[in-house]
Design an enzyme around this catalytic site. Structure first.
Site, PDB file in Angstrom:
ATOM      1  N   GLY A  45      17.363  67.157  51.867  1.00 43.78           N
ATOM      2  CA  GLY A  45      15.975  66.898  51.480  1.00 43.78           C
ATOM      3  C   GLY A  45      15.319  68.127  50.882  1.00 43.78           C
ATOM      4  O   GLY A  45      14.110  68.344  51.027  1.00 43.78           O
ATOM      5  N   GLY A  48      11.931  68.172  48.734  1.00 40.44           N
ATOM      6  CA  GLY A  48      10.657  67.692  49.265  1.00 40.44           C
ATOM      7  C   GLY A  48       9.647  68.798  49.500  1.00 40.44           C
ATOM      8  O   GLY A  48       9.871  69.959  49.137  1.00 40.44           O
ATOM      9  N   GLN A  49       8.525  68.420  50.146  1.00 37.87           N
ATOM     10  CA  GLN A  49       7.419  69.367  50.338  1.00 37.87           C
ATOM     11  C   GLN A  49       7.868  70.593  51.143  1.00 37.87           C
ATOM     12  O   GLN A  49       7.566  71.724  50.769  1.00 37.87           O
ATOM     13  CB  GLN A  49       6.253  68.668  51.057  1.00 37.87           C
ATOM     14  N   ASP A  71      19.853  67.263  47.879  1.00 39.00           N
ATOM     15  CA  ASP A  71      18.836  66.211  47.896  1.00 39.00           C
ATOM     16  C   ASP A  71      19.464  64.962  47.302  1.00 39.00           C
ATOM     17  O   ASP A  71      20.435  65.055  46.540  1.00 39.00           O
ATOM     18  CB  ASP A  71      17.598  66.633  47.081  1.00 39.00           C
ATOM     19  N   ARG A  73      18.119  63.212  45.113  1.00 36.38           N
ATOM     20  CA  ARG A  73      17.833  63.280  43.673  1.00 36.38           C
ATOM     21  C   ARG A  73      18.200  64.672  43.143  1.00 36.38           C
ATOM     22  O   ARG A  73      18.177  65.641  43.914  1.00 36.38           O
ATOM     23  CB  ARG A  73      16.337  63.024  43.414  1.00 36.38           C
ATOM     24  N   ASP A  89      23.553  62.300  49.480  1.00 38.00           N
ATOM     25  CA  ASP A  89      22.875  61.279  50.276  1.00 38.00           C
ATOM     26  C   ASP A  89      23.136  61.609  51.747  1.00 38.00           C
ATOM     27  O   ASP A  89      24.261  61.500  52.227  1.00 38.00           O
ATOM     28  CB  ASP A  89      23.459  59.909  49.899  1.00 38.00           C
ATOM     29  N   TYR A 178       7.957  55.572  61.892  1.00 33.04           N
ATOM     30  CA  TYR A 178       8.229  57.008  61.717  1.00 33.04           C
ATOM     31  C   TYR A 178       8.235  57.716  63.070  1.00 33.04           C
ATOM     32  O   TYR A 178       9.158  58.466  63.405  1.00 33.04           O
ATOM     33  CB  TYR A 178       7.159  57.598  60.795  1.00 33.04           C
ATOM     34  N   LYS A 182      11.178  59.608  65.239  1.00 35.40           N
ATOM     35  CA  LYS A 182      11.068  61.024  65.632  1.00 35.40           C
ATOM     36  C   LYS A 182      11.291  61.199  67.143  1.00 35.40           C
ATOM     37  O   LYS A 182      11.926  62.164  67.572  1.00 35.40           O
ATOM     38  CB  LYS A 182       9.723  61.611  65.201  1.00 35.40           C
TER      39      LYS A 182
HETATM   40  N1  SER Z   1       2.767  64.584  57.885  1.00 32.18           N
HETATM   41  C1  SER Z   1       3.431  63.498  58.577  1.00 32.18           C
HETATM   42  C2  SER Z   1       2.873  62.195  58.182  1.00 32.18           C
HETATM   43  O1  SER Z   1       1.706  62.118  57.920  1.00 32.18           O
HETATM   44  C3  SER Z   1       3.296  63.656  60.063  1.00 32.18           C
HETATM   45  O2  SER Z   1       4.214  64.580  60.528  1.00 32.18           O
HETATM   46  O3  SER Z   1       3.599  61.235  58.184  1.00 32.18           O
END
Ligand code: SER
Length: 355
Positions: A45, A48-49, A71, A73, A89, A178, A182
């Protein structure tokens, strides 16, 4: 041990491509002088950010050639030109295993994941991607004896969790897919540590604020969007209500947290996969007020998105990160004022907003 390494770039499904060193500067395997532990690292990844900040920092610390950025992509020129990279992947355990083996990695930073808001649009995909990829990297780590960093999140908490302060060890019944991935991820990392001796580590990151690559569909994205809109148009319509408090962190501190936990003395760690870490508590109203100190014409309005508001309301207002401070010396540098000043200095201001 050979001093020169091939650069595997654009590798798909574990199939190697020709050496593309000619297009880059020569990558050597020389250790960076003073690099702690001389790690060889694979990052998933990486585009990403977090990855777009973490990869350059890891390369600075451990050496450019020692950090393989991957990544799903193709990665941008900046990452590709500063060290090895490959399309990968992370749900494909075989491909991850081959990449780790070829790179002779001893640590994996597993960043690939679907965030909270986007996860609710396709919960099945969020479960599959987040869990399959984590299981893949953990299995590879078990087989190849790598350390693993996996970011957890304030998303592990739910409406029944105490909100202010949220203790390190507390009720965790999240209501987003999500968050469920986690919590499951923290437990799976604990399992691999206890049963297989894998050196798993992680922190529960709050909302992350940064310039450069944006966040990918989280509930805390408003704290990045507000800056982009402030400098572009001088106004922002926020999808959360004015007084919604959430933990946040400026990206340089987040990168310090990620590297700090990986470099921490393991004998001091009790909460190895799940440290609360935070730097500031922000509401849209408070951050808008801070931005106005720099851009007096800035205006914020609100158009609440019920789906994301429900998620935000289920998360803490303020997490207690004293375990991270005590066990490995976590100490963020940026508060709201310092972060806002730095963000605005790095984003391109529009002439109409400059005075
Ligand atoms: N920044 C994440 C979200 O908003 C939370 O860890 O999904």
């Amino acid at each position: 041990m050979p001093l020169k390494r091939h650069v595997w770039c654009g590798v798909d499904g574990g199939r190697t491509q020709p050496d593309r060193r000619a297009t880059f500067r020569a990558f050597t395997d020389e250790p960076t002088s003073g690099a702690p532990n001389l790690k060889r690292i694979v990052v998933t990844g990486a585009g990403g950010q977090i990855g777009s900040w973490l990869v350059p920092k890891l390369r600075e610390i451990y050496g450019d050639t020692r950090v393989l950025a991957t990544d799903v992509r193709p990665l941008g020129a900046e990452v590709a030109e500063s060290g090895p990279c490959q399309v990968l992947d992370a749900t494909d355990a075989k491909a991850v295993g081959q990449a780790v083996l070829r790179h002779r990695a001893d640590a994996i930073y597993h960043l690939a994941a679907i965030l909270s808001a986007v996860g609710e649009l396709d919960p099945g995909l969020a479960w599959t991607l987040n869990m399959t990829s984590l299981e893949a990297v953990l299995e590879v780590a078990r087989e190849q004896r790598c350390a693993i960093f996996t970011p957890s999140s304030i998303g592990v908490f739910g409406p029944s969790t105490p909100k202010d302060p949220t203790p390190q060890d507390t009720l965790m019944r999240p209501t987003t897919m999500y968050g469920i991935t986690k919590v499951a991820g923290e437990l799976l990392c604990d399992y691999y540590h206890h049963h297989h001796g894998v050196d798993t580590r992680g922190v529960r990151l709050p909302g992350l604020i940064s310039y450069g690559a944006g966040p990918g569909g989280g509930t805390t994205d408003w704290a990045v969007d507000i800056f982009r809109h402030a400098v572009r148009s001088g106004r922002y319509t926020c999808f959360l209500s004015a007084d919604t408090a959430l933990d946040m962190m400026y990206m340089p501190d987040a990168i310090d947290a990620v590297i700090g936990i990986m470099e921490a003395d393991p004998s001091r760690l009790t909460h190895r996969n799940a440290f609360n870490v935070t730097a500031m508590q922000l509401t849209p109203e408070a951050l808008a007020g801070e931005i106005k100190k720099h851009l007096p014409g800035f205006e914020i309005s609100y158009s609440v998105d019920p789906a994301r508001q429900v998620i935000a309301d289920s998360w803490p207002d303020r997490i207690d990160d004293s375990a991270a401070r005590n066990e490995w010396g976590w100490a963020p540098q940026f508060d709201m004022a310092a972060m806002t000043k730095d963000m605005l200095e790095h984003l391109e201001p529009q002439p109409s907003q400059e005075g």
